[in-house]
Design a protein around this motif. Structure first.
Motif, short mmCIF file in Angstrom:
data_model
loop_
_atom_site.label_atom_id
_atom_site.label_comp_id
_atom_site.label_asym_id
_atom_site.label_seq_id
_atom_site.Cartn_x
_atom_site.Cartn_y
_atom_site.Cartn_z
N LYS A 162 2.68 4.43 3.22
CA LYS A 162 4.07 4.89 3.11
C LYS A 162 4.05 6.41 2.71
O LYS A 162 4.82 6.99 3.67
N VAL A 163 2.97 7.06 1.78
CA VAL A 163 3.01 8.21 1.99
C VAL A 163 2.56 9.11 3.19
O VAL A 163 3.14 10.09 3.47
N SER A 199 1.08 -1.21 -0.04
CA SER A 199 -0.03 -0.15 0.09
C SER A 199 0.89 1.17 -0.08
O SER A 199 1.65 1.49 0.93
N VAL A 200 0.93 1.94 -1.07
CA VAL A 200 1.61 3.16 -1.25
C VAL A 200 0.96 4.40 -0.43
O VAL A 200 1.87 5.09 0.11
N GLU A 201 -0.31 4.05 -0.09
CA GLU A 201 -0.92 5.17 0.65
C GLU A 201 -0.42 5.20 2.15
O GLU A 201 -0.08 6.38 2.61
#
Length: 163
Positions: A83-84, A79-81
């Protein structure tokens, strides 16, 4: 040292025979070599077995049923969200303390201790200086009073003449 053509051909034939023997051993499951120790052979056999066990197919979709067992399950992307969000939280600065005493932050000058020690003496000198200035002003005023009286008297005399 020059070698004859016959000796070179003999060496080439010997090399070819050694290569044939080597290929034959590899194909027959690794028969023992003449000068090879037993424990080295055992270690090599264990290594080859481990390599076959470690075969995992990540991107290749096999058609053979035996190889389908070795196929790895599809990996889900991370999940990139999350990490962001973590990076954004890390980028936010913590609140700075509102009250900051600049006197504590400013470095002291190298002569601050000298100024502290001399301050009492300077106060005495300042008082003496003020007294001396006051005396000088008084003397000038006394001298100017006599001059003023003379100027006023002279001015009055001039007025009487012009009438």
């Amino acid at each position: 040292m020059e070698q004859s053509v016959g000796s070179l051909q003999e060496q080439a034939l010997k090399r070819k025979e050694r290569l044939k023997a080597l290929r034959g051993r590899q194909l027959q499951g690794r028969e023992p070599a003449d000068g090879e120790p037993d424990r080295k052979r055992v270690a090599d056999e264990a290594e080859t077995e481990e390599r076959h066990r470690e075969l995992k197919l990540r991107n290749y979709v096999p058609e053979d049923e035996e190889l389908k067992d070795r196929q790895m399950p599809k990996a889900k992307p991370a999940s990139v969200e999350d990490k962001v969000k973590d990076q954004l939280e890390a980028a936010n600065p913590e609140p700075v303390i509102e009250e900051v005493d600049l006197a504590n932050l400013a470095p002291r000058k190298p002569d601050w201790d000298l100024k502290r020690d001399v301050a009492k003496k300077l106060e005495k000198l300042e008082r003496r200086t003020q007294r001396a200035i006051a005396e000088l002003i008084r003397e000038r005023l006394k001298g100017s009073e006599t001059e003023l009286a003379g100027v006023v008297g002279a001015a009055g005399a001039e007025e009487g003449d012009s009438d």
